[in-house]
Design an enzyme around this catalytic site. Sequence first.
Site, PDB file in Angstrom:
ATOM      1  N   CYS A  73      -0.542   4.001   2.293  1.00  0.00           N
ATOM      2  CA  CYS A  73      -0.283   3.904   3.475  1.00  0.00           C
ATOM      3  C   CYS A  73       1.215   4.085   3.972  1.00  0.00           C
ATOM      4  CB  CYS A  73      -0.641   2.484   4.221  1.00  0.00           C
ATOM      5  SG  CYS A  73      -2.177   1.750   3.525  1.00  0.00           S
ATOM      6  N   ASP A  74       2.113   3.543   3.304  1.00  0.00           N
ATOM      7  CA  ASP A  74       3.504   3.316   3.644  1.00  0.00           C
ATOM      8  C   ASP A  74       4.544   4.441   2.902  1.00  0.00           C
ATOM      9  OD1 ASP A  74       2.955   1.336   5.627  1.00  0.00           O
ATOM     10  OD2 ASP A  74       2.870  -0.079   4.149  1.00  0.00           O
TER      11      ASP A  74
ATOM     12  N   CYS B 189       0.900  -1.426   0.146  1.00  0.00           N
ATOM     13  CA  CYS B 189      -0.045   0.001  -0.011  1.00  0.00           C
ATOM     14  C   CYS B 189       0.790   1.363   0.076  1.00  0.00           C
ATOM     15  CB  CYS B 189      -1.011   0.117   1.280  1.00  0.00           C
ATOM     16  SG  CYS B 189      -1.950   1.525   1.445  1.00  0.00           S
TER      17      CYS B 189
END
Length: 316
Positions: free
Chosen positions: A141-142, A138
């Site tokens: 997200c990261d 992701c």
Amino acid sequence: MSENKKQPDIIIIGGGAAGLSAAQYAARAGLSAHVFEEMAPGGLLLIIDELENYPGFDTPISGFELSDKFAQQAEKFGAVIHYGTVESVTRTEKDSFTVVTSDGTFTVPAVILATGAKRRELGVPGEQEYQGKGVSYCATCDGPFFKAKRMLVVGGGDSACGESLFLSKLSGDIVIVHRKDRFRAQRSIAGMVEHDDHIETRFMHTVNRIIGDGKKITAVSLHDNATNRDYEEPFDAVFIFIGSDPRTKLVPYAEVDEAGYIVTDELMRTSVPGLFAVGDVRNTPFRQVVTAASDGAIAAHAAAEYIDELRGQAYV
Ligand code: NDP
């Protein structure tokens, strides 16, 4: 819900774009529609940073914001969203389904399966060990954890290309490797990747293993299929986008195609009467938010008609 309370007309399993659209249309058609979602509503939509091809939104909208709008709209029309798990779906002899959930057991005439698909893993050494320590599925997200760092993206579809473009806003040092000699992604997205100065494209490449010091990734061993050469190169993060597998285990009795996706007709009907499938879990030719939403609308309409026929009413 206890079993003697009024039962819903329809249960929708999965709260992504397909499931929430089905919920909205089912509720608007006068059905008591209950959605079950294990996590937050939105499904794969939640990990899309910017969606620029959803009709009606001429400036990009985040997947999170759009899924929130989907959920609010479904609830506005009376759909009920449960944050819980569906444990089993069994078809009874009385043209109904027994759905066992973490919120109780329901008996309904129709079920819409909108469970989507699970992201694939590469299965190379180091992948499991470094999940959360540099291996990610992701970018939204990261990615921000690796600002200005050297990142490797694996895959050749819309996800790999789209997420590379997102990462290229965070770092000028992105390498994308794909096992074939051209991207599978839509031409518009693939072209943007190939022309992005922050992204280096390497076709005919696969990952041998992910290497680290126990706490973080330090390098990746790659294989160049064109020259049959193995080499190691330093990287801080590896983002893997190599597709997904449909989540069909709740309905092992429904017909699937050779890739495991649930077979439906144009009304989203499966091989099991009363069971409909929508979005990424079915054998759709084009997996987009707009097609998932369309599936949901069609399935809800067809399910309303099916339920009315079962109950001996004419559907208008
Ligand atoms: P896809 O299945 O489209 O692509 C997966 C990619 O990963 C392919 O290029 C495939 O290679 C490669 N791959 C698969 N397994 C491996 C492996 N073991 N090792 C190395 N490479 C591998 O998945 P996506 O997640 O990209 O997209 C899923 C669906 O969602 C698609 O229908 C896509 O159109 C849609 N989507 C749309 C978006 C948008 O419109 N904005 C955004 C994201 C997704 P090969 O080509 O050789 O098969």
